[in-house]
Motif scaffolding. Structure first.
Motif, short mmCIF file in Angstrom:
data_model
loop_
_atom_site.label_atom_id
_atom_site.label_comp_id
_atom_site.label_asym_id
_atom_site.label_seq_id
_atom_site.Cartn_x
_atom_site.Cartn_y
_atom_site.Cartn_z
N THR A 1 0.70 -1.24 0.01
CA THR A 1 0.02 -0.15 0.18
C THR A 1 0.79 1.19 -0.11
N PHE A 2 2.08 1.24 0.81
CA PHE A 2 2.70 2.27 0.88
C PHE A 2 3.48 2.60 -0.48
N HIS A 3 4.01 1.46 -1.07
CA HIS A 3 4.67 1.49 -2.51
C HIS A 3 3.70 2.09 -3.45
N GLN A 4 2.63 1.79 -3.59
CA GLN A 4 1.26 2.20 -4.55
C GLN A 4 1.04 3.78 -4.22
N GLU A 5 1.14 3.99 -2.95
CA GLU A 5 0.64 5.44 -2.79
C GLU A 5 1.79 6.50 -3.13
N LYS A 6 2.97 6.01 -3.00
CA LYS A 6 4.17 6.82 -3.46
C LYS A 6 4.19 6.86 -4.86
N LYS A 7 3.72 5.65 -5.63
CA LYS A 7 3.92 5.75 -7.05
C LYS A 7 5.18 5.64 -7.55
N ASP A 8 6.20 4.93 -6.90
CA ASP A 8 7.55 4.92 -7.13
C ASP A 8 7.61 3.79 -8.15
N PHE A 9 9.05 3.78 -8.98
CA PHE A 9 9.21 2.55 -9.53
C PHE A 9 9.72 1.58 -8.56
N ALA A 10 10.32 1.89 -7.55
CA ALA A 10 10.81 1.08 -6.54
C ALA A 10 10.73 1.58 -5.25
N THR A 11 10.40 0.80 -4.35
CA THR A 11 10.21 1.02 -2.84
C THR A 11 11.03 -0.04 -1.99
N ILE B 1 13.75 -6.92 0.51
CA ILE B 1 12.37 -6.95 -0.06
C ILE B 1 12.12 -5.66 -0.75
N HIS B 2 11.71 -5.66 -2.07
CA HIS B 2 11.53 -4.49 -2.66
C HIS B 2 10.06 -4.59 -3.45
N CYS B 3 9.45 -3.65 -3.68
CA CYS B 3 8.22 -3.70 -4.17
C CYS B 3 8.55 -2.73 -5.65
N ILE B 4 8.12 -3.16 -6.62
CA ILE B 4 8.79 -2.85 -7.86
C ILE B 4 7.59 -2.42 -8.92
N ASN B 5 7.78 -1.43 -9.78
CA ASN B 5 6.90 -1.12 -10.88
C ASN B 5 7.68 -1.56 -12.08
N PRO B 6 7.19 -2.33 -13.17
CA PRO B 6 7.82 -2.54 -14.48
C PRO B 6 8.42 -1.36 -15.04
N SER C 1 20.22 9.91 -7.46
CA SER C 1 20.75 11.24 -7.85
C SER C 1 19.52 12.06 -8.43
N TYR C 2 18.54 11.41 -9.22
CA TYR C 2 17.61 12.27 -9.99
C TYR C 2 16.25 11.45 -10.00
N GLU C 3 15.99 10.54 -9.21
CA GLU C 3 14.85 9.75 -9.08
C GLU C 3 14.26 9.40 -7.73
N SER C 4 13.14 9.49 -7.26
CA SER C 4 12.73 9.03 -5.97
C SER C 4 12.57 7.75 -5.90
N ILE C 5 13.51 7.10 -4.95
CA ILE C 5 13.25 6.02 -4.42
C ILE C 5 12.86 5.90 -2.86
#
Length: 237
Positions: free
Chosen positions: A121-131, A179-184, A207-211
């Protein structure tokens, strides 16, 4: 949701067991790590798995066949030509994972009781490609996060070596939980090819993306050494 379980490594810290077996089949209280983690993930409704194999990979394949894949759909990503490490292993398994849906990655030699529902849920709320799941525990290497829990660095606790995305403004050091939660979407961002660690990509991308890091206080044991098996047997019955 699918889960990729990294089970290809040689597990050199678990010798002599890994001289003849894959580390994923090391047992804790009589139950192989791989079985424990499949059932752990099933407990959160995950029944589609990709398992990468290399070191004694045929033993994992036979183990899964003997147990009818534990009632799940399991695809094997066989790195039989070369052990590709975590980043290369993720790229090699892309054909199983790049279908527009978030997926989990978990190391086969981790045992935890982390609540995956909250993590996802945290990962999907942040909409990152990796948490990344992280916690405040003893570790020789730490990831460094700013006040918003965005990855900003890496620290080798023993040598003092560090990599930073920006000046260290009192970043919080936390240990990665494997453990990672990943968007393709990650597949469009990875620059390396062949054999490499996914952590190296994260440290470039920070350096230029939010993880984001997801801090938790769950039990977690890296069952990579014989003494940690004894420790795990006290917690995971």
């Amino acid at each position: 949701m699918k889960a990729l379980i990294f089970a290809a490594g040689k597990g050199t810290r678990l010798k002599p067991f890994t001289d003849h077996h894959p580390k994923a089949l090391a047992v804790v209280n009589g139950i192989p790590l791989l079985e424990r983690n499949i059932k752990y993930l099933q407990g959160f409704g995950i029944n589609d798995f990709v398992i990468n194999i290399y070191h004694f990979g045929e033993q994992i394949s036979e183990f899964l066949k003997k147990n009818s894949n534990f009632g799940s759909n399991i695809e094997l990503s066989d790195e039989k030509d070369e052990l590709l490490e975590t980043g290369g292993g993720l790229l090699f398994a892309r054909r199983f994972l790049d279908h527009g849906e978030d997926f989990l990655i978990m190391n086969a030699d981790i045992l935890t009781d982390l609540d995956l529902n909250s993590f996802i849920t945290f990962h999907q709320e942040k909409k990152d490609f990796a948490t990344l799941a992280v916690s405040d525990r003893t570790s020789s290497r730490k990831l460094l996060f700013n006040e918003d829990m965005i990855l900003k660095g890496w620290l080798n606790v023993q040598s003092g070596e560090q990599r930073l995305a920006e000046f260290n403004k009192g970043f919080k050091p936390l240990a990665f939980s494997g453990i990672h939660c990943i968007n393709p979407e990650i597949f469009t961002k990875i620059k390396r090819k062949g054999k490499f660690s996914i952590m190296e990509e994260y440290l470039d991308l920070m350096s230029y993306e939010s993880i984001h890091g997801y801090e938790h206080s769950a039990e977690i044991i890296d069952v990579g050494k014989p003494e940690s098996i004894a420790q795990a047997e006290q917690i995971f019955k």
